[in-house]
Write a protein that holds these residues in place. Structure first.
Motif: not given
Length: 894
Positions: A445-450
Motif C-alpha cells: 500500500r502507498q502512503d496516504e499523504d501528499v
C-alpha cells in the motif's frame, strides 16, 4: 508608411499584435538555435489564481528583461506555467461540492481527484489568458503544470534520491496544523499575526495539600491544559524549592503531574511555573523528550476535543476554552485574567488559527542542503537586488529547521513511499510496485499523504526542461539567469530552489534574484479583497491599455520599494502613449516618404543645426541610461529616462523646433530634419519596446520601419553613436550646453507670459540681454528658432539693454529676458486681478499660521499632517512674495 489614424485604439491593436507575435513564433527558441542563452522561469501562479496587481508588476518586469535581451540577439526563453496549489485548489473544489451538499469523503479519493482535474480543465487557464492580455512574451510551447506527467516524474525522482540519502524521514513531531484544511503546514505556511488575547492564571492544587496549597500557572491556551503531563520550573528559581518533591494535580481532570526542572523556563514570565503539554506545544515537546514525559493529544484533526479531553470531548476548541474558564471560576481555581498581546499562527490559505499538534509527518533534513546554498550567496555566485535581502536570506538559512513536507489532503503529488503489510518493509519507489521487493508479498500500500506544493516548485528551474531526462535544452538553458519575485516567497521558494539546484544539478539555478516591492493603494495599505481596495489589472487594461498599465507600474517601481497605485496614476501611461502617437502623426504629415536607410546615421554636416545635434546627443545619453539602469534593475529610472526623452526632449523641444524648418522654404533642411527625426524616433521606439510593446509595434509598422526588421520585437537594440561621427557633424559639449540653455531661456520667457496672463496667441516683443559675448553670437544666429518656439513677434538681442523703467524680466542661463507690456494687457485690470489673488493667499496664510501656532494641534496631529501644513505655509509665502513683486512692477508701468 501607412497613414496612422487620428486616435490610437489599443483594444484592437493589442489583440492583433499579440496573435501575430505568437503566430510568427517570436516567443519560442530552443538549444539548436545556439547563441548566448538568457532564460527566465516564471514564478508559477496558482492554477486557482486570477491576475492581480502583484502579478502584473512582476510579469511586466520579467517581460521587460526578456524583450530587452531578445533585442540584444540572445537566445531568450521565458518558461511559463502554473502551480497545482494543493491546499488552495482542494479548498476551491470542496467549496463547490459543499454547494451541492457533498464532501470529499462522500466522493472518495479517486472521484474527488476527477472533480479537481475537471475544475482545472475548465478554469485552470484563466490566469494564463490574462498574462497574454498583459503582453507577456512567454514561450507558450513550453507551458508546464506542476502536476503534469513530466514534473510528476521529477518529483518522484527527487523524493527517492533524498529518501535514499536519509535526507527524508518520518517522525512524530509537533507541527502546525490547520483544523479547517485538516492538514499539516510548514513553518513558513503558518503566518503569525499580532492579536489581542488573554493570559489566564490558573491554580493547580498540590497533592495532599490543604485547600490553599496550590501553584499558579499562566497560559494563553487553557484548552490545552487537558493534555498537561507536568509542570516545570527553572532549577535556579528559589521560590519553588518546595515543589521538587511535590506532586501537582491537574484541575478539572484530577490527573497527577510531575514537577520537572528545566533551564527553558523563564522565571520572569508569568509566575515562573509553566504547564507542560508535550503534544500541543513545540517547546513543551522538546522539554518532554528531555524528561521522558507522556504525550497526550486532546484534539481531533478538525479542532474539536477528542476522548482524552474527558467531559469536554466533542466541543470545538474555542467553545472548550470558554467552558473550562467557566468551570475553573466555579471551582475557585481561576486566579485572574489579563489582557495579553501576542503573535498567533494562521493558515496562509484560509486564515484559520493554526494549532500546534503532535502528528506523524514526513520531513526533509535541511541543514545539509542549506550549507552549499549559503556559500553560493556568500561567494557572490547568486546576487540579491536590493542587496539588503541577502542578509534576510542568510539569517533564515543559517537557522533553518527541517521542512515538514507531508499534507493530509488528496490533491497533489502522493508521497511515493510504500509499505508491505506482510514484512513491514518501507521503501520509496519511482513507480507503482505491486509486490514487496524484500519478501515478494502482494500486500503493498502507498502512503496516504501528499507532498507540500512547494516540493514540486523547488524543482522548477530544471524540471521544466525535462529533468530527470538528459536533453539539449536542459544543458543549454540551465542555470537560468534572472529570477524576479516577491519578498514573501524568499523562504517558500527562492531558498529552496537554490538548495535543490545545487543538490541535483550541482549548480546554482539562477545568478540574479530581483525582489520587487509590494503593490499598495495610494495611502499605503496592501491591496486585499477584505479592504475593498484592490484594483483589477484587467479593468485598467480595458480602460487605459496594457501598455499604460505596464508603463505606469514600471515608472512607479523604485528598486525594491513598495509601489503605490490608484486609478489616476495609470493616466500617466495612457497620456504618454498619446503624446508619442501624435508625434508620429506629425512626422507623417511632414513627409509621406520614409528616407532611405533611415536607421543609418548618415547626415549632411553642412545642414546640421545645433538642435539636430542636441537631439542626437540626448538620444545617446538615453540609450546609455536605459542600458545601465536595466543592468542594475533600476526599472523606474529606465521609464523616467524614456519619458523625459520622448515627452520633453523630442516632442516638446525637437518637434516644436522642427516646425520652423517644415514651414520654411529650405528643402535641404526639411529633408535633413525628417531624416534626423526618423533616425531618432526609430531608435527611441526600440528603447521603449520592452515596456510598451503594443504601441511600439503598431508605430514600427505604421512608420514603415520593417526595412530594418519585420517586427520591433526582433529589431536590434540601439547602440549609441560614435563620438567621432558626432564630432564630424559639429557636435560638442558646448553645443549641447547651448541648446539646454536655450530651452531654459524659453522656459523663463514662457513663465513671464504666464505670470501676466498673456496668451500664447498674443504676439510679444522680447528683448534679450546676453550674459556674455559667446551667448550674444549664439542668440543672434538663433533668433528665428527662439521666436518660433515662443511664438513671439520679435526677438531683439541687445548686450547693452537697460530698461527705461520697471519691466517684467527673468534671468536665464544665457542672460536676462525682458518683456515690454505696452499694448499687451490692461495694466489696471491686471493689478486688480493680482491683488485679488494676493488677498485670497493672505487669508489662507493667516489660517495656516494660526493652526501651526496652536500647540494643541501640533501635539495631537500626526507628524505627516503637521508637515503638510508647514509645507503649505512655505508655498503660500513664496506665492505671496511673487505676487507682490508682480504688482510692484505693474504699478511702476502705470
Amino acid at each position: 508608411m501607412s497613414e496612422l489614424p487620428k486616435h490610437y485604439d489599443p483594444q484592437s491593436i493589442e489583440s492583433k499584435w499579440y496573435a501575430h507575435w505568437v503566430e510568427r513564433g517570436y516567443f519560442h527558441r530552443d538549444a539548436s538555435s545556439g547563441g548566448d542563452p538568457y532564460c527566465v522561469v516564471i514564478p508559477p501562479p496558482n492554477v486557482t489564481g486570477i491576475l492581480h496587481m502583484g502579478h502584473a508588476l512582476n510579469n511586466t518586469i520579467q517581460d521587460v528583461l526578456i524583450r530587452w535581451q531578445r533585442m540584444q540577439g540572445r537566445n531568450t526563453v521565458w518558461v511559463p506555467g502554473t502551480d497545482h496549489a494543493g491546499i488552495a485548489t482542494q479548498n476551491v473544489v470542496e467549496r463547490k461540492l459543499k454547494k451541492d451538499g457533498k464532501t470529499r469523503d462522500d466522493l472518495g479519493r479517486e472521484k474527488f481527484l476527477e472533480e479537481v482535474w475537471a475544475w482545472r480543465a475548465q478554469y485552470g487557464g484563466t490566469i494564463i489568458n490574462q498574462l497574454k492580455k498583459l503582453g507577456a512574451s512567454c514561450d507558450w510551447e513550453r507551458e508546464r503544470f506542476t502536476m503534469d506527467e513530466g514534473l510528476s516524474n521529477a518529483v518522484k525522482e527527487m523524493f527517492v534520491r533524498l529518501y535514499d540519502k536519509k535526507l527524508i524521514y518520518r517522525g512524530n513531531y509537533i507541527i502546525n496544523w490547520c483544523p479547517r484544511c485538516r492538514t499539516a503546514l510548514s513553518d513558513e505556511e503558518s503566518e503569525h499575526q499580532d492579536q489581542a488575547g488573554k493570559l489566564y492564571y490558573i491554580r493547580y492544587p498540590l497533592k495532599g495539600g490543604k485547600r490553599k496549597d496550590h501553584i499558579i500557572v499562566a497560559t494563553t491556551r487553557p484548552e490545552t491544559m487537558l493534555g498537561d503531563t507536568a509542570v516545570a520550573v527553572n532549577p535556579r528559581d528559589r521560590r519553588y524549592e518546595m515543589l521538587k518533591s511535590a506532586v501537582v494535580v491537574l484541575p478539572l481532570l484530577q490527573r497527577e503531574l510531575r514537577v520537572v526542572e528545566d533551564d527553558y523556563v523563564d522565571p520572569e514570565f508569568g509566575t515562573g511555573v509553566v504547564k507542560i503539554t508535550p503534544a500541543h506545544d513545540p517547546n513543551d515537546f522538546e522539554l518532554g523528550l528531555r524528561h521522558g514525559l507522556e504525550q497526550i493529544n486532546v484534539m481531533n484533526d478538525d479542532g474539536t476535543m477528542n476522548e482524552q479531553a474527558g467531559p469536554y470531548a466533542g466541543l470545538d476548541r474555542m467553545e472548550c476554552r470558554k467552558r473550562i474558564i467557566e468551570d475553573l471560576r466555579a471551582q475557585n481555581l481561576l486566579e485572574k485574567v489579563e489582557e495579553h498581546q501576542h503573535a498567533v499562527g494562521h493558515c496562509y490559505r484560509c486564515d484559520t488559527m493554526v494549532e500546534p499538534r503532535l502528528s506523524p509527518q514526513w520531513f526533509v533534513k535541511m541543514k545539509p542542503l542549506a550549507r552549499p546554498a549559503i556559500e553560493a550567496v556568500k561567494d557572490g555566485r547568486i546576487r540579491f537586488v536590493p542587496e539588503r535581502w541577502t542578509k534576510v536570506y542568510l539569517e533564515w538559512m543559517e537557522n533553518i529547521r527541517d521542512w515538514c513536507i507531508s499534507r493530509q489532503i488528496w490533491w497533489g503529488h502522493r508521497i511515493p513511499v510504500f509499505y508491505c503489510d506482510a514484512c513491514s518493509h518501507e521503501w520509496a519507489d519511482r513507480g507503482a510496485p505491486e509486490t514487496c521487493p524484500k519478501c515478494g508479498a502482494s500486500g503493498v500500500r502507498q502512503d496516504e499523504d501528499v507532498l507540500d506544493t512547494w516540493f514540486s516548485s523547488w524543482l522548477w528551474p530544471f524540471s521544466v526542461f525535462g529533468w530527470p531526462e538528459e536533453n539539449a535544452d536542459l544543458r543549454f538553458y540551465y542555470p537560468t539567469k534572472t529570477l524576479s519575485t516577491a519578498s514573501e516567497i524568499i523562504f517558500f521558494w527562492v531558498a529552496r530552489m537554490v538548495m535543490a539546484g545545487i543538490e541535483i544539478m550541482d549548480d546554482i539555478p539562477f545568478s540574479d534574484v530581483y525582489i520587487h516591492g509590494t503593490v499598495r493603494d495610494d495611502v499605503g495599505r496592501k491591496m486585499s479583497k477584505s479592504l475593498g481596495n484592490s484594483i483589477d489589472p484587467l479593468d485598467i487594461i480595458e480602460k487605459f491599455s496594457a501598455d499604460a498599465l505596464r508603463f505606469s507600474l514600471i515608472m512607479l517601481t523604485a528598486t525594491g520599494q513598495d509601489v503605490y497605485v490608484s486609478d489616476d496614476k495609470f493616466e500617466v501611461g495612457r497620456n504618454f502613449g498619446t503624446k508619442i502617437w501624435n508625434a508620429a502623426r506629425f512626422m507623417q504629415m511632414q513627409s509621406t516618404a520614409l528616407p532611405e536607410r533611415f536607421h543609418e546615421a548618415e547626415f549632411d554636416s553642412a545642414l546640421m543645426s545645433a538642435d539636430d545635434l542636441h537631439i542626437l546627443a540626448k538620444l545617446n545619453s538615453t540609450i546609455i541610461a536605459c542600458r545601465e539602469n536595466l543592468e542594475r534593475f533600476r526599472f523606474n529610472d529606465v521609464a523616467k529616462a524614456l519619458y523625459d526623452f520622448f515627452w520633453h526632449q523630442y516632442c516638446d523641444w525637437y518637434v516644436e523646433y522642427s516646425k520652423q524648418v517644415f514651414y520654411g522654404e529650405d528643402e535641404g533642411r526639411k529633408r535633413q530634419t525628417i531624416r534626423v527625426m526618423h533616425y531618432v524616433f526609430s531608435n527611441a521606439l526600440r528603447l521603449l519596446h520592452p515596456i510598451m510593446p503594443f504601441l511600439t509595434e503598431e508605430l514600427w509598422q505604421g512608420m514603415g520601419y520593417r526595412e530594418l526588421s519585420e517586427s520591433i520585437m526582433i529589431a536590434p537594440w540601439p547602440r549609441e553613436l560614435d563620438p567621432a561621427r558626432m564630432a564630424e557633424w559639429g557636435a560638442s559639449s558646448g553645443t549641447v550646453r547651448y541648446v539646454d540653455a536655450k530651452h531654459d531661456l524659453i522656459r523663463v520667457a514662457r513663465t513671464l507670459m504666464a505670470d501676466y496672463s498673456i496668451l500664447p496667441k498674443q504676439q510679444v516683443d522680447f528683448i534679450l540681454r546676453p550674459a556674455n559675448e559667446e551667448s550674444t553670437g549664439r542668440l543672434i544666429e538663433d533668433q528665428e528658432s527662439i521666436a518660433s518656439l515662443l511664438r513671439a513677434r520679435s526677438i531683439t538681442v541687445d548686450a547693452e539693454f537697460s530698461p527705461p523703467k520697471a519691466m517684467p524680466s527673468g534671468l536665464s542661463q544665457l542672460g536676462a529676458v525682458y518683456m515690454p507690456l505696452e499694448g499687451l494687457i490692461d495694466i489696471a485690470a491686471e493689478v486688480a486681478r493680482l491683488n485679488g489673488q494676493l488677498t485670497k493667499i493672505t487669508e489662507e496664510l493667516e489660517r495656516v499660521s494660526r493652526k501651526l501656532e496652536n500647540m494643541d494641534f501640533i501635539s495631537k496631529a500626526p507628524k505627516n499632517v503637521v508637515q503638510i501644513q508647514e509645507n503649505r505655509k512655505i508655498e503660500l509665502l513664496e506665492k505671496s512674495d511673487k505676487l507682490k513683486k508682480l504688482v510692484a512692477t505693474l504699478s511702476e508701468q502705470a
